[in-house]
Design a protein around this motif. Structure first.
Motif, PDB file in Angstrom:
ATOM      1  N   LYS B   6      -3.259  71.146  23.903  1.00 25.30           N
ATOM      2  CA  LYS B   6      -3.266  69.802  23.324  1.00 25.30           C
ATOM      3  C   LYS B   6      -4.616  69.135  23.568  1.00 25.30           C
ATOM      4  CE  LYS B   6       1.642  68.866  23.924  1.00 25.30           C
ATOM      5  NZ  LYS B   6       2.619  68.146  24.746  1.00 25.30           N
ATOM      6  N   ILE B   7      -5.043  68.385  22.559  1.00 30.80           N
ATOM      7  CA  ILE B   7      -6.299  67.650  22.729  1.00 30.80           C
ATOM      8  C   ILE B   7      -5.988  66.218  23.130  1.00 30.80           C
ATOM      9  CG2 ILE B   7      -8.331  66.759  21.521  1.00 30.80           C
ATOM     10  CD1 ILE B   7      -8.406  69.361  19.983  1.00 30.80           C
ATOM     11  N   LEU B   8      -6.593  65.785  24.233  1.00 29.32           N
ATOM     12  CA  LEU B   8      -6.391  64.410  24.697  1.00 29.32           C
ATOM     13  C   LEU B   8      -7.712  63.655  24.589  1.00 29.32           C
ATOM     14  CD1 LEU B   8      -4.423  65.105  28.010  1.00 29.32           C
ATOM     15  CD2 LEU B   8      -3.477  64.388  25.804  1.00 29.32           C
ATOM     16  N   GLU B   9      -7.589  62.340  24.413  1.00 29.91           N
ATOM     17  CA  GLU B   9      -8.812  61.532  24.368  1.00 29.91           C
ATOM     18  C   GLU B   9      -9.313  61.271  25.786  1.00 29.91           C
ATOM     19  OE1 GLU B   9      -8.931  57.236  23.075  1.00 29.91           O
ATOM     20  OE2 GLU B   9      -9.855  58.197  21.321  1.00 29.91           O
ATOM     21  N   GLU B  10      -8.390  60.980  26.692  1.00 30.59           N
ATOM     22  CA  GLU B  10      -8.824  60.693  28.055  1.00 30.59           C
ATOM     23  C   GLU B  10      -7.733  61.031  29.057  1.00 30.59           C
ATOM     24  OE1 GLU B  10      -9.422  56.541  28.958  1.00 30.59           O
ATOM     25  OE2 GLU B  10      -8.126  55.968  27.293  1.00 30.59           O
ATOM     26  N   LEU B  36     -20.265  68.731  33.363  1.00 30.24           N
ATOM     27  CA  LEU B  36     -20.984  69.809  32.680  1.00 30.24           C
ATOM     28  C   LEU B  36     -20.437  70.102  31.298  1.00 30.24           C
ATOM     29  CD1 LEU B  36     -21.615  72.206  35.679  1.00 30.24           C
ATOM     30  CD2 LEU B  36     -23.330  70.951  34.356  1.00 30.24           C
ATOM     31  N   ILE B  37     -19.144  69.818  31.071  1.00 28.34           N
ATOM     32  CA  ILE B  37     -18.645  70.050  29.707  1.00 28.34           C
ATOM     33  C   ILE B  37     -18.917  68.846  28.807  1.00 28.34           C
ATOM     34  CG2 ILE B  37     -16.881  71.691  30.500  1.00 28.34           C
ATOM     35  CD1 ILE B  37     -14.831  69.477  29.653  1.00 28.34           C
ATOM     36  N   GLY B  38     -19.498  67.797  29.374  1.00 30.57           N
ATOM     37  CA  GLY B  38     -19.980  66.697  28.532  1.00 30.57           C
ATOM     38  C   GLY B  38     -19.007  65.551  28.319  1.00 30.57           C
ATOM     39  N   ASN B  39     -17.973  65.473  29.166  1.00 31.97           N
ATOM     40  CA  ASN B  39     -17.101  64.286  29.090  1.00 31.97           C
ATOM     41  C   ASN B  39     -17.809  63.091  29.706  1.00 31.97           C
ATOM     42  OD1 ASN B  39     -14.178  66.251  29.979  1.00 31.97           O
ATOM     43  ND2 ASN B  39     -14.924  65.696  27.966  1.00 31.97           N
ATOM     44  N   ASP B  40     -17.431  61.900  29.235  1.00 32.04           N
ATOM     45  CA  ASP B  40     -17.835  60.735  30.008  1.00 32.04           C
ATOM     46  C   ASP B  40     -16.870  60.662  31.177  1.00 32.04           C
ATOM     47  OD1 ASP B  40     -19.215  58.557  30.854  1.00 32.04           O
ATOM     48  OD2 ASP B  40     -18.548  57.200  29.279  1.00 32.04           O
ATOM     49  N   VAL B 173      -5.831  73.369  38.451  1.00 30.52           N
ATOM     50  CA  VAL B 173      -6.180  72.235  37.575  1.00 30.52           C
ATOM     51  C   VAL B 173      -7.234  72.665  36.551  1.00 30.52           C
ATOM     52  CG1 VAL B 173      -7.079  69.863  37.509  1.00 30.52           C
ATOM     53  CG2 VAL B 173      -5.511  70.548  39.318  1.00 30.52           C
ATOM     54  N   TYR B 174      -8.138  73.547  36.950  1.00 30.78           N
ATOM     55  CA  TYR B 174      -9.091  74.099  35.976  1.00 30.78           C
ATOM     56  C   TYR B 174      -8.341  74.794  34.838  1.00 30.78           C
ATOM     57  CZ  TYR B 174     -13.372  73.301  38.777  1.00 30.78           C
ATOM     58  OH  TYR B 174     -14.418  72.735  39.440  1.00 30.78           O
ATOM     59  N   TRP B 175      -7.307  75.537  35.214  1.00 29.86           N
ATOM     60  CA  TRP B 175      -6.516  76.206  34.167  1.00 29.86           C
ATOM     61  C   TRP B 175      -5.884  75.162  33.241  1.00 29.86           C
ATOM     62  CZ3 TRP B 175      -1.332  75.768  32.998  1.00 29.86           C
ATOM     63  CH2 TRP B 175      -0.868  76.655  32.010  1.00 29.86           C
ATOM     64  N   LEU B 176      -5.323  74.127  33.871  1.00 32.96           N
ATOM     65  CA  LEU B 176      -4.583  73.115  33.116  1.00 32.96           C
ATOM     66  C   LEU B 176      -5.483  72.436  32.079  1.00 32.96           C
ATOM     67  CD1 LEU B 176      -1.697  71.868  33.140  1.00 32.96           C
ATOM     68  CD2 LEU B 176      -2.569  70.139  34.708  1.00 32.96           C
ATOM     69  N   TYR B 177      -6.781  72.262  32.434  1.00 29.69           N
ATOM     70  CA  TYR B 177      -7.698  71.582  31.516  1.00 29.69           C
ATOM     71  C   TYR B 177      -8.685  72.541  30.857  1.00 29.69           C
ATOM     72  CZ  TYR B 177      -5.559  67.367  33.064  1.00 29.69           C
ATOM     73  OH  TYR B 177      -4.612  66.410  33.304  1.00 29.69           O
ATOM     74  N   THR B 220       4.022  74.234  29.894  1.00 29.13           N
ATOM     75  CA  THR B 220       4.136  74.468  28.457  1.00 29.13           C
ATOM     76  C   THR B 220       2.849  74.127  27.724  1.00 29.13           C
ATOM     77  OG1 THR B 220       4.984  72.232  28.202  1.00 29.13           O
ATOM     78  CG2 THR B 220       6.600  74.014  28.414  1.00 29.13           C
ATOM     79  N   ALA B 221       1.966  73.398  28.381  1.00 28.39           N
ATOM     80  CA  ALA B 221       0.764  72.980  27.648  1.00 28.39           C
ATOM     81  C   ALA B 221      -0.460  73.010  28.551  1.00 28.39           C
ATOM     82  CB  ALA B 221       0.956  71.568  27.093  1.00 28.39           C
ATOM     83  N   ARG B 222      -1.600  73.295  27.944  1.00 28.74           N
ATOM     84  CA  ARG B 222      -2.890  73.097  28.586  1.00 28.74           C
ATOM     85  C   ARG B 222      -3.608  72.014  27.782  1.00 28.74           C
ATOM     86  NH1 ARG B 222      -5.635  78.943  29.191  1.00 28.74           N
ATOM     87  NH2 ARG B 222      -6.929  77.899  30.751  1.00 28.74           N
ATOM     88  N   TYR B 223      -4.585  71.396  28.392  1.00 28.07           N
ATOM     89  CA  TYR B 223      -5.204  70.230  27.733  1.00 28.07           C
ATOM     90  C   TYR B 223      -6.697  70.406  27.588  1.00 28.07           C
ATOM     91  CZ  TYR B 223      -0.707  68.383  29.115  1.00 28.07           C
ATOM     92  OH  TYR B 223       0.634  68.216  29.293  1.00 28.07           O
ATOM     93  N   ILE B 224      -7.188  69.811  26.534  1.00 30.55           N
ATOM     94  CA  ILE B 224      -8.632  69.790  26.323  1.00 30.55           C
ATOM     95  C   ILE B 224      -9.058  68.346  26.086  1.00 30.55           C
ATOM     96  CG2 ILE B 224     -10.475  70.370  24.687  1.00 30.55           C
ATOM     97  CD1 ILE B 224      -9.220  73.054  24.293  1.00 30.55           C
ATOM     98  N   VAL B 225     -10.108  67.939  26.780  1.00 29.71           N
ATOM     99  CA  VAL B 225     -10.743  66.660  26.473  1.00 29.71           C
ATOM    100  C   VAL B 225     -12.130  67.009  25.968  1.00 29.71           C
ATOM    101  CG1 VAL B 225     -11.617  64.487  27.423  1.00 29.71           C
ATOM    102  CG2 VAL B 225      -9.411  65.398  28.205  1.00 29.71           C
ATOM    103  N   GLU B 226     -12.403  66.615  24.747  1.00 26.42           N
ATOM    104  CA  GLU B 226     -13.656  67.068  24.145  1.00 26.42           C
ATOM    105  C   GLU B 226     -14.850  66.270  24.642  1.00 26.42           C
ATOM    106  OE1 GLU B 226     -12.545  67.152  19.978  1.00 26.42           O
ATOM    107  OE2 GLU B 226     -12.186  69.313  20.185  1.00 26.42           O
TER     108      GLU B 226
END
Lengths: 349, 614
Positions: B6-10, B36-40, B173-177, B220-226
Motif C-alpha cells: 500500500k502507498i501511504l502519504e505519511e 536516504l530514500i528521499g522522504n521528508d 520495520v524495514y520489511w514493513l516499509y 497482510t500489507a507492506r507500505y511504501i511512502v514515496e
C-alpha cells in the motif's frame, strides 16, 4: 584556517628598560603597600627576559593585587573575581606564542577562584601565576581570607576566625604544579630571582609572594621580612646546597627518615649531615611545603623561601597543538564542503 | 495469504522501550534510511534523564518518534500510526498518542508478569490478552526468543545476544516499509567492525527481523511512502546540534578565525562539544573546562587573543555564566554563547524541552547589560542561525546569545546542505600594528556600527588594558565619572540596537499581510505553528505566521507588522516570555498560549487555540 598571526620579536629594536613597562595611569594602591615593590620588581625583570612587550599579557581577577595590569605597559586584562586563571588558560591554549602572566591574591586565587587555580596547575599551561598573599581581604576592607591564621579577629570574625587556613604551597603541590616557589615583597633581589625563574620554567609556575597589607593586616609577615628576625625565621632554599639558617649560619635542617629536624652546627653537626636541597625531589618538596609552622610556637621550623620544586611535564597547549597536527597529518586539512555533505546524501531532482 | 503493498502519504512511527533497549539507535537508524530514500521527515527523541532508569518501569521508558512523508512536513507528528512497544511500560506511556486503529508491534517477552508489575498494571491484567487493544491492529512478536534463535550459533552470553533485539525489530520495520538494509549494515560495519561477535549478532538479528516479515503470515500489507517533493538539490539528514556544530565550523572558515570552544558537559548541549572535538583538522580547539564559569571565561580569553570564542551550555550553565557574559559585554569582544534550553528552573527536566530561558537571555545579568539574541527554529536552521550569530558577534564586537532547545537539538530532518561558496563571507579584521610615531591607540574608539577595534596581543604598539570596570569613552581607561558612565551605558545599548540596521526585515512565513490573527513564534515552535496555520489557511481563515530569528534587537519593521492584525497570538513552551517583551516594546495586547509539559506544542492543539480566537 590559519592560526592568529603573530609577530616575531624585533631583534633590531633597542633593548627595553623598566621604564618601558610603566603606564601613564596613576598607581592607586595605599601608600606603603607591598604591591609597589612587586610591581617594581616585575617591571625590572621583564626587560631581562627579552620578550617583546606586545607579546606579554597580564591577566588578573579582582582585589587589590588585580589592579596590577593597569600599571603595566603590556597587554592586560582585569577580569572578574577568581577567573583570571581560567581566562588565561583559554588565551594560552589558543595563543601559545604569548607570555601569559596571572596576577592574583589569596582571596581571588585561593577562595573564589581556587577551583580554576588548581585546574590550571594540573593541566600545566605555561603560565606564570603570581599569588600575592597578604592573608586578608584588602579591597573589601578587612575580612579574613583563606590564608588568614586561625582565631584572627577581623570585621567578619569579631570572635576570631574558625576557618583553618590553606597552605598554598601544599595545595599547589597537591595539584601537581610543575614549579613552586615562595618569595616576599621586602626582598627585591630574591623576588626578582624568583620572577625570572618562574618565567624561565616551561609549564605552570606558582609563585607565592608574601605581601604586606599595611592597612588591614600590617606586619603579618614581619617576622620573615625584618632584619632582626629574618635570619632565624627564614631559610633560603638553594639547589644543591644544605638547608642552613640562623644569624650566624649556625643552624641547619637534617632529615631523620622523612622527619625534618633542626640541628645546631655548633653541636658537632657538619654541613654534610644536612638536608641538601634538590629542586627535582618530589618527596622532599612535599616535606618543605609542610614546613609551615605557626612562628609563635616554640621549636617551630623556619619558613622556606625559594624554589621548592621544579619538574618537566608536557604543557596543555603543546599537547593540544600536537593533537591538531596529528589530525592534520592523518586526515588532511579540513574540507568544509566534505564536512557539510557527510557520508549519506540523496538528490532531489 | 498474499501480502499487498500500500502507498501511504505519511506515517508517524514511535519506537518505545526501556532505556536500555537501544530505541534511540533504532530510531536514528530508521531515520537515516528514511532520509536516504528521499522522504521528508521530522523526529522527536524523548528519553529519561537517567542513563538506566529502573528497568521496566514507566520512568525508564525511552522513545523515538519519526514522522516521514511524501509531502512537506514540519513536525514529528501529534499522534502515531505505529507504536513499537518493547515492554509493558512503553505501551502504557505511549498508547494515548496512538491513533485509533493504529498498529501496535509488541515484544511478548516485555509483557511477562514481572514487566506488567513494573509497569503498574493490576495483578493478572495483560493488555495484550484482555481485549483492551481491540481498537488497534495488534501484532505480538516474540522478539527475544527469535533473536536468541537467530544467534544460536554465535558464542556469546544470552545477555549479550539480547542486546541485538533492537536490530531484530529494526529489520522487521524495514520489511514493513519496503526498505533495504544497506544503510544499517554499513553503519554496523563501521561501528562494530573490530568486534566480530557483536557485529555478527547485530547483522544476523537485523536480517532475521526482515526475514520474519517475509515468512510469517500475520502481516497482510507492506507500505511504501514515496519520495517527497522537496526543492531540488542535494540533501542529507541532520540534527540541530550537529547543524549548530557545522555552522560554527563554517563561520570559523569563512571568517578566517580559529575556533575555540570552552565547554562543560551538560544535557542537551554536550553533543556540540563531542562533535567539535572530532574536527581538530579544521584547527579547532575544544577545551573541556572544570566548570561552566571556566568554560565561558576561557572562551573570553581565546576571543581576546583573536579566536572565534564559543561556549555551549544549557539553562543551569547559563545561570553560572552570567557574570562572565557581563565581562564580555564590558570588554566588547566577540563571543558566542550557545544555550540548548531544557526544562527548568534549577536542574529541572534535563532531557525535556522548554523555551524558558528567553527572559534570562534578555535580562539575566547585573547592570545594564544588553546582548544580541538569535534563535533557531528547526534542526537544520541551527546552521544558518549560529552562522549569523557569529557574523554579528565579530562584526559588531559583542557577545551574542544563541538559543536552541532540546527538541530541535536532538530532532532530525532533511537538510539541503550548502556549498562553501554559497555561504556569505564574514569579513573581520584585527587592528593593525602601530608605529611609535602613530597617534596613541584608543581601544574604545568606535566605528560607524559603534564597534570598537579588535586589538589582539602580539600586535606591536597596541599594548592596552581592558577589564570589567567602567571604561572611559575612547581611551578605555578606568573611569568612575558620572556623565561618562551614563554615556557608556547608553552607547553599549545603542550598539546592540543598531544591529537592527544590519539584519533582514521580518517577513511572514505564510498568510496575508494583514488580517484577523498573526501567530508570532520563535524557536522550536516553528513546525507546529506553520502546520497549524497552513491548515487554517486551507480552510480560508485569515491567519498569518511570522517567526522570529532575531530576538534582540527585533527587526526594524516588526512593530509595523504586528499592528496590521486584529490579534497577535504568541505560542511558547514556557509560562509566557516573548509575550512580555512584545507587550513591553510594542504596547500591544498580545495573547499568550503556553505549554510547560516538557514536550512540544502540537499542530492539533494550536489549530484549536487559533480557531477559538477567530
Amino acid at each position: 584556517m590559519s592560526d592568529v598571526a603573530t609577530l616575531e620579536p624585533n631583534q633590531a629594536a633597542p633593548a627595553l628598560t623598566a621604564k618601558d613597562f610603566v603606564t601613564d595611569q596613576e598607581v592607586r594602591w595605599c601608600p606603603g603597600c607591598g604591591d609597589y615593590s612587586i610591581l617594581k620588581q616585575v617591571q625590572t625583570i621583564l626587560p631581562q627576559t627579552g620578550i617583546p612587550r606586545e607579546n606579554i599579557v597580564i591577566i588578573s581577577g579582582i582585589g587589590c593585587s588585580s589592579r596590577f595590569p593597569y600599571y603595566m605597559n603590556t597587554f592586560g586584562m582585569h577580569s572578574i573575581h577568581g577567573r583570571a586563571t581560567a581566562v588565561a588558560s583559554g588565551l594560552k591554549a589558543s595563543r601559545p606564542d604569548l607570555s601569559v602572566w596571572v596576577v592574583t591574591g589569596d582571596g581571588d586565587g585561593l577562595s573564589i577562584g581556587g577551583n580554576h587555580t588548581i585546574h590550571l596547575l594540573r593541566r600545566n599551561f605555561d603560565i606564570n601565576i603570581l599569588l600575592f598573599n597578604n592573608q586578608i581581604y584588602g579591597l573589601t576592607k578587612g575580612q579574613y581570607s583563606p590564608t588568614s591564621e586561625e582565631h584572627k579577629i577581623t570585621k567578619s570574625t569579631p570572635m576570631g576566625s574558625i576557618d583553618h587556613p590553606f597552605n598554598p604551597m601544599a595545595l599547589a603541590m597537591g595539584a601537581d604544579a610543575t614549579f613552586l616557589a615562595r618569595s616576599m615583597d621586602r626582598d627585591p633581589k630574591h623576588l626578582q630571582a624568583m620572577l625570572l625563574r618562574s618565567n624561565a620554567h616551561k609549564g605552570a609556575s606558582f609563585l607565592e609572594i608574601y605581601q604586606n597589607c599595611n592597612i588591614f593586616n600590617d606586619g603579618a609577615f614581619e617576622i620573615y621580612t625584618e632584619k632582626s628576625s629574618k635570619p632565624e625565621e627564614v631559610i633560603f632554599l638553594e639547589h644543591g646546597l644544605p638547608l642552613i639558617f640562623g644569624t650566624n649560619k649556625d643552624k641547619g635542617i637534617k632529615l631523620d627518615g622523612y622527619k625534618p629536624e633542626i640541628v645546631n652546627l655548633a653541636d658537632g653537626h657538619s654541613a654534610s649531615d644536612l638536608w641538601i636541597h634538590d629542586e627535582k625531589d618530589f618527596f622532599k618538596a612535599q616535606i618543605l611545603s609542610r614546613m609551615f609552622d605557626n612562628p609563635a610556637i616554640a621549636g617551630h621550623f623556619p619558613r622556606p623561601f625559594g624554589v621548592f620544586y621544579e619538574t618537566e611535564r608536557s604543557t596543555y597547549e603543546d599537547q593540544m597543538k600536537m593533537q591538531i597536527d596529528e589530525a592534520l597529518a592523518k586526515k588532511g586539512k579540513g574540507d568544509l564542503n566534505a564536512l557539510l555533505q557527510g557520508k549519506e546524501t540523496w538528490v532531489i531532482e | 495469504m498474499s501480502v499487498s503493498t500500500k502507498i501511504l502519504e505519511e506515517v508517524v512511527i514511535k519506537f518505545a522501550g526501556d532505556s536500555g533497549d537501544g530505541m534511540q539507535l533504532t530510531g536514528s537508524q530508521f531515520t537515516n534510511n528514511t532520509a536516504l530514500i528521499g522522504n521528508d521527515l521530522s523526529t522527536f527523541p524523548d528519553f529519561p534523564a537517567e542513563i538506566r532508569a529502573p528497568q521496566g518501569t514507566v520512568p525508564g521508558v525511552s522513545g523515538y518518534q519519526l514522522h516521514f512523508s511524501s509531502k512537506r512536513i514540519f513536525t514529528p507528528g501529534d499522534n502515531c500510526d505505529v507504536l513499537v512497544a518493547m515492554n509493558a511500560a512503553a505501551l502504557k506511556v505511549n498508547l494515548k498518542s496512538l491513533k485509533q486503529g493504529g498498529i501496535i508491534i509488541a515484544n511478548i517477552e516485555g509483557f511477562d508478569s514481572k514487566n506488567l508489575r513494573l509497569a503498574n498494571y493490576p495483578e493478572g491484567v495483560n493488555p495484550l490478552e484482555d481485549g483492551s487493544l481491540n481498537g488497534y491492529e495488534l501484532y505480538k512478536v516474540d522478539v527475544t526468543k527469535m533473536t536468541r534463535e537467530a544467534l544460536k550459533e554465535i558464542q556469546m552470553g544470552v545477555k549479550e545476544k539480547d542486546r541485538a533485539k533492537n536490530m531484530f525489530v529494526l529489520g522487521f520495520v524495514y520489511w514493513l516499509y519496503n526498505r533495504d538494509l544497506n544503510s544499517t549494515i554499513a553503519f554496523l560495519n563501521d561501528k562494530f567492525g573490530k568486534k566480530k561477535d557483536i557485529l555478527d549478532s547485530n547483522l544476523k538479528a537485523l536480517q532475521a527481523g526482515y526475514n520474519y516479515g517475509d515468512t510469517v503470515e500475520a502481516f497482510t500489507a507492506r507500505y511504501i511512502v514515496e519520495k517527497a517533493k522537496l526543492p531540488a538539490g542535494s540533501y542529507r539528514s541532520i540534527t540541530g546540534n550537529v547543524a549548530c556544530t557545522y555552522g560554527l565550523i563554517a563561520a570559523a572558515q569563512k571568517s578566517g578565525l580559529p575556533l575555540f570552544l570552552g565547554s562543560y558537559p551538560i544535557t542537551p548541549a554536550s553533543d556540540i562539544l563531542h562533535e567539535l572535538a572530532r574536527y581538530k583538522n579544521f584547527g579547532i580547539r575544544t577545551f573541556q573546562a572544570e566548570d561552566e564559569i571556566a568554560a565561558i571565561t576561557s572562551a573570553i580569553g581565546a576571543s581576546y587573543g583573536g579566536s572565534l570564542g564559543v561556549t555551549t551550555t544549557s539553562g543551569p550553565g547559563m545561570a553560572l555564566k552570567a557574570e562572565a557574559m557581563g565581562l564580555a559585554v564590558m570588554l566588547e569582544i566577540p563571543l558566542i554563547i550557545i544555550n540548548i534550553q531544557r526544562g527548568g528552573p534549577s536542574t529541572g527536566l534535563p532531557t525535556k524541552t522548554e523555551q524558558s530561558d528567553l527572559l534570562q537571555a534578555y535580562y539575566g545579568r547585573n547592570g545594564e547589560c544588553p546582548m544580541p539574541i538569535i534563535s533557531a527554529s528547526m534542526p537544520s536552521d541551527c546552521f544558518d542561525a549560529v552562522y549569523e550569530a557569529a557574523r554579528i558577534s565579530v562584526q559588531h564586537m559583542t557577545p551574542v546569545i544563541f538559543l536552541s532547545d532540546g527538541y530541535i537539538a536532538n530532532g532530525a530532518e532533511p537538510w539541503r546542505y550548502p556549498q562553501e561558496a554559497d555561504l556569505a563571507p564574514i569579513e573581520v579584521s584585527f587592528q593593525a600594528a602601530r608605529a611609535e610615531t602613530d597617534p596613541k591607540f584608543m581601544p574604545y574608539k568606535r566605528d560607524e556600527k559603534l564597534a570598537r577595534p579588535w586589538a589582539i596581543p602580539g600586535t606591536a604598539g597596541l599594548e592596552h588594558r581592558i577589564g570589567g570596570l567602567e571604561k572611559e569613552d575612547i581611551t578605555g581607561n578606568i573611569s568612575y565619572e558620572a556623565e561618562n558612565h551614563e554615556h557608556m551605558v547608553k552607547t553599549r545599548q545603542a550598539k546592540v540596537d543598531m544591529i537592527a540596521n544590519y539584519i533582514p526585515l521580518q517577513t511572514l512565513d505564510s498568510g496575508p499581510d494583514s488580517g484577523d490573527i498573526l501567530v508570532l513564534g520563535w524557536g522550536s515552535t516553528y513546525g507546529a505553528i506553520k502546520s497549524a496555520v497552513l491548515d487554517l489557511q486551507a480552510q480560508g481563515k485569515s491567519v498569518a505566521h511570522a517567526h522570529l530569528r532575531y530576538l534582540r534587537p527585533f527587526p526594524r519593521n516588526l512593530g509595523e507588522m504586528l499592528a496590521k492584525y486584529k490579534k497577535v497570538l504568541i505560542p511558547e513552551i514556557n509560562n509566557g516570555q516573548l509575550v512580555k517583551i512584545i507587550r513591553d516594546q510594542f504596547m500591544i495586547d498580545a495573547i499568550p498560549y503556553n505549554k510547560i509539559k516538557g514536550v512540544p506544542i502540537t499542530r492539533t492543539e494550536l489549530v484549536n487555540v487559533i480557531s477559538e480566537l477567530l
